[in-house]
Scaffold this active site. Sequence first.
Site, short mmCIF file in Angstrom:
data_model
loop_
_atom_site.label_atom_id
_atom_site.label_comp_id
_atom_site.label_asym_id
_atom_site.label_seq_id
_atom_site.Cartn_x
_atom_site.Cartn_y
_atom_site.Cartn_z
N ASP A 21 2.86 -9.50 -4.53
CA ASP A 21 4.00 -8.58 -4.53
C ASP A 21 4.45 -8.32 -3.08
O ASP A 21 4.39 -7.21 -2.57
CB ASP A 21 3.65 -7.25 -5.23
N ASP A 25 1.34 -7.19 3.72
CA ASP A 25 0.10 -7.96 3.82
C ASP A 25 0.11 -9.18 2.91
O ASP A 25 -0.53 -10.20 3.21
CB ASP A 25 -1.13 -7.08 3.58
N ASP A 26 0.86 -9.10 1.79
CA ASP A 26 1.03 -10.29 0.95
C ASP A 26 1.68 -11.40 1.77
O ASP A 26 1.30 -12.57 1.68
CB ASP A 26 1.92 -9.99 -0.24
N ASN A 50 4.73 -3.54 -4.69
CA ASN A 50 5.10 -2.79 -3.49
C ASN A 50 6.57 -2.38 -3.52
O ASN A 50 6.93 -1.27 -3.10
CB ASN A 50 4.85 -3.65 -2.25
N THR A 135 -2.84 -10.62 -5.52
CA THR A 135 -2.85 -9.58 -4.49
C THR A 135 -1.84 -8.47 -4.79
O THR A 135 -1.41 -7.74 -3.89
CB THR A 135 -2.52 -10.17 -3.10
N ASN A 169 -6.50 4.67 -2.51
CA ASN A 169 -5.44 4.91 -1.53
C ASN A 169 -4.17 5.43 -2.22
O ASN A 169 -3.46 6.28 -1.70
CB ASN A 169 -5.14 3.68 -0.67
N PHE A 176 -4.05 1.00 -5.05
CA PHE A 176 -2.68 0.83 -5.55
C PHE A 176 -2.55 -0.28 -6.61
O PHE A 176 -1.91 -0.07 -7.64
CB PHE A 176 -1.72 0.53 -4.40
N ASN A 177 -3.09 -1.47 -6.37
CA ASN A 177 -2.86 -2.58 -7.30
C ASN A 177 -3.40 -2.27 -8.70
O ASN A 177 -2.83 -2.69 -9.70
CB ASN A 177 -3.50 -3.87 -6.78
N HIS A 248 -5.12 -6.06 3.87
CA HIS A 248 -5.83 -6.16 2.59
C HIS A 248 -5.75 -7.55 1.96
O HIS A 248 -6.77 -8.19 1.68
CB HIS A 248 -5.25 -5.14 1.59
N ASP A 249 -4.54 -8.04 1.73
CA ASP A 249 -4.36 -9.26 0.93
C ASP A 249 -4.82 -10.52 1.67
O ASP A 249 -5.23 -11.49 1.03
CB ASP A 249 -2.88 -9.40 0.53
O1 RIB Z 1 -3.96 -1.21 -1.83
C1 RIB Z 1 -3.51 -2.31 -1.08
C2 RIB Z 1 -2.76 -3.27 -1.96
O2 RIB Z 1 -1.60 -2.63 -2.49
C3 RIB Z 1 -2.23 -4.49 -1.19
O3 RIB Z 1 -2.18 -5.58 -2.08
C4 RIB Z 1 -0.85 -4.08 -0.80
O4 RIB Z 1 0.02 -5.21 -0.64
C5 RIB Z 1 -0.44 -3.28 -1.99
O5 RIB Z 1 0.05 -4.17 -2.98
CA CA Z 2 -0.10 -6.82 -2.37
#
Ligand code: RIB
Ligand code: CA
Length: 319
Positions: A21, A25-26, A50, A135, A169, A176-177, A248-249
């Site tokens: 998404d 970071d993706d 995101n 991710t 988070n 989040f994911n 993260h990703d």
């Molecule tokens: O919590 C971090 C994740 O949520 C990462 O994949 C970031 O891109 C968001 O999608």
């Molecule tokens: Ca992501």
Amino acid sequence: MWHRYGMTSAAPVRKLLLDCDPGLDDALAILLAAGDPDLELVGITTVGGNVGLDGTTRNALQLREYFQIDGVPVAAGADQPLSRAAETAEHVHGASGLGDVVLAEATLAIEARSAIDFLIDTIRDAPGQIHLVATGPLTNIALALRQEPRLTEWVASFTIMGGSYTRGNATPAAEFNIFADPEAAAEVFAAGWTVTMIGLDLTLQAIVTDAVGERMKALGPLGTDLVEPLATFWKNPLDDQWDGQALHDVCAVAFVARPELFTSKPARVEIELAGEFTAGMTVVDFHSDAPNALVPMRLDVAGFWDYVFAAWGNVEPRG
Ligand code: RIB
Ligand code: CA
């Protein structure tokens, strides 16, 4: 050919399919998959997360051309979670999803098939070969499993960025994911395969410190125009316990290519669906005798950055 540790022949190229998404970071995870010669990025599928699906798909199409990986199919997937209202994160990733980075409009066509059909076809047609990485929210993966449960037998491996065995988070309890589509995550973790869960406990070791930021700028235009701006866009005013953004990703793609950089433990992971304050929490039992996940806990941070910068440095952005 000798196979003692360190005496193996060159590792075979690993085929990687990335469901994502993009997302700050993706985008850098796509860059890693594009730059590592030991990885062959066979497709990018997009999901709402995101930002909405239109945004994540637009970003993936633009990044594909900017990184000059024009032959990699991009297929669009689910815009909405399985049952809950969509959660997005423009407050973290910016309105476009790529912070303040502006890329050229895409000119190449999107894949005609949906992400779900593309995922199933690609994995079925290369049994035992595709390393599937997710991710973003797991909606596409859950929908693909509903349509074709045998994906769990056909993949070479399945790795996600998501969850946490401590804090969240998106909420104090949920990452989040997972929080964005808990029902999808529950179906994915219950599907019978082993999910490598790269959670916040691991990814918060991959922090963009000032020194890392300077290394990014030294990448040349790729670094100054894209990598560093994406990696430093989000400054969390609340969490002053870290001195930078976590990539993260990027950790999820790195695990497929360099698992030796990670120290992991098996665990049983269940997803909280009903909690008033804990919906989307990954409940991680490291003492279960019925594990369904592998949970990386420790990262060789120096080795990680050396690997990532070497791979990123292989990509020549389209001017
Ligand atoms: O919590 C971090 C994740 O949520 C990462 O994949 C970031 O891109 C968001 O999608
Ligand atoms: Ca992501």
